[in-house]
Write a protein that holds these residues in place. Structure first.
Motif, PDB file in Angstrom:
ATOM      1  N   TRP A  51     -73.436-101.668  -9.156  1.00  0.00           N
ATOM      2  CA  TRP A  51     -74.312-100.876 -10.021  1.00  0.00           C
ATOM      3  C   TRP A  51     -73.772-100.712 -11.442  1.00  0.00           C
ATOM      4  O   TRP A  51     -74.531-100.489 -12.374  1.00  0.00           O
ATOM      5  CB  TRP A  51     -74.561 -99.501  -9.402  1.00  0.00           C
ATOM      6  N   TYR A  52     -72.470-100.844 -11.600  1.00  0.00           N
ATOM      7  CA  TYR A  52     -71.844-100.526 -12.889  1.00  0.00           C
ATOM      8  C   TYR A  52     -71.628-101.731 -13.802  1.00  0.00           C
ATOM      9  O   TYR A  52     -71.123-101.586 -14.903  1.00  0.00           O
ATOM     10  CB  TYR A  52     -70.508 -99.812 -12.671  1.00  0.00           C
ATOM     11  N   ASP A  53     -71.988-102.928 -13.360  1.00  0.00           N
ATOM     12  CA  ASP A  53     -71.721-104.117 -14.168  1.00  0.00           C
ATOM     13  C   ASP A  53     -72.747-105.195 -13.827  1.00  0.00           C
ATOM     14  O   ASP A  53     -73.088-105.385 -12.661  1.00  0.00           O
ATOM     15  CB  ASP A  53     -70.306-104.618 -13.880  1.00  0.00           C
ATOM     16  N   GLY A  54     -73.231-105.905 -14.827  1.00  0.00           N
ATOM     17  CA  GLY A  54     -74.211-106.952 -14.597  1.00  0.00           C
ATOM     18  C   GLY A  54     -73.626-108.270 -14.118  1.00  0.00           C
ATOM     19  O   GLY A  54     -74.352-109.161 -13.718  1.00  0.00           O
ATOM     20  N   VAL A  55     -72.284-108.401 -14.142  1.00  0.00           N
ATOM     21  CA  VAL A  55     -71.643-109.658 -13.762  1.00  0.00           C
ATOM     22  C   VAL A  55     -70.841-109.523 -12.463  1.00  0.00           C
ATOM     23  O   VAL A  55     -70.828-110.427 -11.634  1.00  0.00           O
ATOM     24  CB  VAL A  55     -70.713-110.151 -14.906  1.00  0.00           C
ATOM     25  N   ALA A  56     -70.158-108.393 -12.279  1.00  0.00           N
ATOM     26  CA  ALA A  56     -69.281-108.194 -11.117  1.00  0.00           C
ATOM     27  C   ALA A  56     -70.095-108.171  -9.819  1.00  0.00           C
ATOM     28  O   ALA A  56     -71.270-107.795  -9.802  1.00  0.00           O
ATOM     29  CB  ALA A  56     -68.501-106.894 -11.263  1.00  0.00           C
ATOM     30  N   ARG A  57     -69.451-108.590  -8.733  1.00  0.00           N
ATOM     31  CA  ARG A  57     -70.088-108.622  -7.419  1.00  0.00           C
ATOM     32  C   ARG A  57     -69.149-108.015  -6.383  1.00  0.00           C
ATOM     33  O   ARG A  57     -67.930-108.058  -6.520  1.00  0.00           O
ATOM     34  CB  ARG A  57     -70.404-110.060  -6.996  1.00  0.00           C
ATOM     35  N   ASP A  58     -69.735-107.455  -5.317  1.00  0.00           N
ATOM     36  CA  ASP A  58     -68.979-106.962  -4.164  1.00  0.00           C
ATOM     37  C   ASP A  58     -69.188-107.927  -3.006  1.00  0.00           C
ATOM     38  O   ASP A  58     -70.306-108.401  -2.784  1.00  0.00           O
ATOM     39  CB  ASP A  58     -69.464-105.574  -3.725  1.00  0.00           C
ATOM     40  N   ASP A  59     -68.129-108.208  -2.264  1.00  0.00           N
ATOM     41  CA  ASP A  59     -68.203-109.051  -1.074  1.00  0.00           C
ATOM     42  C   ASP A  59     -68.075-108.179   0.159  1.00  0.00           C
ATOM     43  O   ASP A  59     -67.167-107.351   0.260  1.00  0.00           O
ATOM     44  CB  ASP A  59     -67.091-110.098  -1.079  1.00  0.00           C
ATOM     45  N   HIS A  60     -68.981-108.372   1.130  1.00  0.00           N
ATOM     46  CA  HIS A  60     -68.985-107.616   2.378  1.00  0.00           C
ATOM     47  C   HIS A  60     -68.942-108.621   3.532  1.00  0.00           C
ATOM     48  O   HIS A  60     -69.838-109.464   3.639  1.00  0.00           O
ATOM     49  CB  HIS A  60     -70.254-106.767   2.495  1.00  0.00           C
ATOM     50  N   PRO A  61     -67.929-108.559   4.408  1.00  0.00           N
ATOM     51  CA  PRO A  61     -67.875-109.491   5.541  1.00  0.00           C
ATOM     52  C   PRO A  61     -68.997-109.202   6.539  1.00  0.00           C
ATOM     53  O   PRO A  61     -69.358-108.042   6.764  1.00  0.00           O
ATOM     54  CB  PRO A  61     -66.496-109.227   6.161  1.00  0.00           C
ATOM     55  N   LEU A  62     -69.553-110.261   7.094  1.00  0.00           N
ATOM     56  CA  LEU A  62     -70.605-110.140   8.107  1.00  0.00           C
ATOM     57  C   LEU A  62     -70.106-110.751   9.410  1.00  0.00           C
ATOM     58  O   LEU A  62     -69.362-111.729   9.396  1.00  0.00           O
ATOM     59  CB  LEU A  62     -71.870-110.866   7.643  1.00  0.00           C
ATOM     60  N   PRO A  63     -70.521-110.200  10.561  1.00  0.00           N
ATOM     61  CA  PRO A  63     -69.967-110.657  11.842  1.00  0.00           C
ATOM     62  C   PRO A  63     -70.524-111.974  12.369  1.00  0.00           C
ATOM     63  O   PRO A  63     -69.869-112.640  13.157  1.00  0.00           O
ATOM     64  CB  PRO A  63     -70.322-109.512  12.800  1.00  0.00           C
ATOM     65  N   LEU A  64     -71.710-112.372  11.955  1.00  0.00           N
ATOM     66  CA  LEU A  64     -72.325-113.579  12.514  1.00  0.00           C
ATOM     67  C   LEU A  64     -72.199-114.755  11.553  1.00  0.00           C
ATOM     68  O   LEU A  64     -71.698-114.613  10.451  1.00  0.00           O
ATOM     69  CB  LEU A  64     -73.800-113.299  12.833  1.00  0.00           C
ATOM     70  N   SER A  65     -72.686-115.919  11.991  1.00  0.00           N
ATOM     71  CA  SER A  65     -72.564-117.112  11.153  1.00  0.00           C
ATOM     72  C   SER A  65     -73.630-117.131  10.064  1.00  0.00           C
ATOM     73  O   SER A  65     -74.603-116.375  10.092  1.00  0.00           O
ATOM     74  CB  SER A  65     -72.657-118.372  12.013  1.00  0.00           C
ATOM     75  N   LEU A  66     -73.432-118.010   9.130  1.00  0.00           N
ATOM     76  CA  LEU A  66     -74.273-118.130   7.944  1.00  0.00           C
ATOM     77  C   LEU A  66     -75.762-118.250   8.291  1.00  0.00           C
ATOM     78  O   LEU A  66     -76.607-117.610   7.678  1.00  0.00           O
ATOM     79  CB  LEU A  66     -73.810-119.358   7.149  1.00  0.00           C
ATOM     80  N   GLY A  67     -76.082-119.041   9.282  1.00  0.00           N
ATOM     81  CA  GLY A  67     -77.471-119.281   9.651  1.00  0.00           C
ATOM     82  C   GLY A  67     -78.134-118.143  10.406  1.00  0.00           C
ATOM     83  O   GLY A  67     -79.325-118.225  10.723  1.00  0.00           O
ATOM     84  N   ASP A  68     -77.409-117.082  10.694  1.00  0.00           N
ATOM     85  CA  ASP A  68     -77.971-115.950  11.437  1.00  0.00           C
ATOM     86  C   ASP A  68     -78.555-114.876  10.529  1.00  0.00           C
ATOM     87  O   ASP A  68     -78.925-113.798  11.007  1.00  0.00           O
ATOM     88  CB  ASP A  68     -76.898-115.326  12.342  1.00  0.00           C
ATOM     89  N   TYR A  69     -78.635-115.153   9.233  1.00  0.00           N
ATOM     90  CA  TYR A  69     -79.146-114.178   8.275  1.00  0.00           C
ATOM     91  C   TYR A  69     -80.239-114.805   7.415  1.00  0.00           C
ATOM     92  O   TYR A  69     -80.212-115.997   7.127  1.00  0.00           O
ATOM     93  CB  TYR A  69     -78.025-113.663   7.369  1.00  0.00           C
ATOM     94  N   LYS A  70     -81.188-113.975   7.013  1.00  0.00           N
ATOM     95  CA  LYS A  70     -82.267-114.414   6.125  1.00  0.00           C
ATOM     96  C   LYS A  70     -82.248-113.518   4.889  1.00  0.00           C
ATOM     97  O   LYS A  70     -82.185-112.292   5.010  1.00  0.00           O
ATOM     98  CB  LYS A  70     -83.615-114.285   6.818  1.00  0.00           C
ATOM     99  N   VAL A  71     -82.314-114.136   3.707  1.00  0.00           N
ATOM    100  CA  VAL A  71     -82.375-113.389   2.458  1.00  0.00           C
ATOM    101  C   VAL A  71     -83.807-113.484   1.929  1.00  0.00           C
ATOM    102  O   VAL A  71     -84.340-114.578   1.759  1.00  0.00           O
ATOM    103  CB  VAL A  71     -81.398-113.967   1.405  1.00  0.00           C
ATOM    104  N   ALA A  72     -84.408-112.312   1.696  1.00  0.00           N
ATOM    105  CA  ALA A  72     -85.750-112.261   1.122  1.00  0.00           C
ATOM    106  C   ALA A  72     -85.646-111.673  -0.277  1.00  0.00           C
ATOM    107  O   ALA A  72     -85.356-110.480  -0.425  1.00  0.00           O
ATOM    108  CB  ALA A  72     -86.674-111.414   1.989  1.00  0.00           C
ATOM    109  N   PRO A  73     -85.815-112.511  -1.304  1.00  0.00           N
ATOM    110  CA  PRO A  73     -85.707-112.010  -2.671  1.00  0.00           C
ATOM    111  C   PRO A  73     -86.840-111.040  -2.984  1.00  0.00           C
ATOM    112  O   PRO A  73     -87.968-111.241  -2.566  1.00  0.00           O
ATOM    113  CB  PRO A  73     -85.807-113.251  -3.533  1.00  0.00           C
TER     114      PRO A  73
END
Length: 103
Positions: A51-73
Motif C-alpha cells: 500500500w505504501y509504494d507503487g513499485v515494492a511488492r510483498d511475497d506470500h508463500p502458498l501451500p499448493l502448486s502453481l496450477g492450483d490457483y486462478k488469478v482474476a484481474p
C-alpha cells in the motif's frame, strides 16, 4: 568375474567400484536417497503490491502448486481475486496487479 560383473547365474551382488558416495542426510536416515533430496519441491509464491509504494511488492508463500490457483484481474478500481481451484477458497482479494510465481 570381469570388471565387477559376476558370471551368468551367479547369486552375488555387484559391488560398487570407486563411485561417488552420497552425502549423509540431515535427518540421520542414510538409506537410499530419493529425487526430492536432490531436487526439492519448488514453492509457490503470491506476489502482491504494498500500500505504501507503487513499485515494492510483498511475497506470500502458498501451500499448493502453481496450477492450483486462478488469478482474476479486477477492472479499473476493482479488487484482484486469487482463488484456490481445489477448494474454491478466495486466497487474496485486493489491489493489483498480483502474480503467482514458482519460487
Amino acid at each position: 568375474m570381469i570388471d565387477g560383473i559376476p558370471p551368468t547365474g551367479s547369486k552375488r551382488e555387484i559391488q560398487p567400484r570407486g563411485g561417488i558416495a552420497a552425502p549423509p542426510r540431515a535427518d540421520g536416515d542414510n538409506s537410499i536417497m530419493s529425487q526430492t533430496d536432490f531436487f526439492p519441491a519448488s514453492t509457490t509464491i503470491l506476489r502482491t503490491p504494498v500500500w505504501y509504494d507503487g513499485v515494492a511488492r510483498d511475497d506470500h508463500p502458498l501451500p499448493l502448486s502453481l496450477g492450483d490457483y486462478k488469478v482474476a484481474p479486477g477492472a479499473a478500481g476493482e479488487h484482484w481475486v486469487v482463488t484456490n481451484l481445489k477448494t474454491g477458497e478466495t486466497v487474496y482479494s485486493g489491489v493489483g496487479p498480483v502474480e503467482i510465481l514458482r519460487g
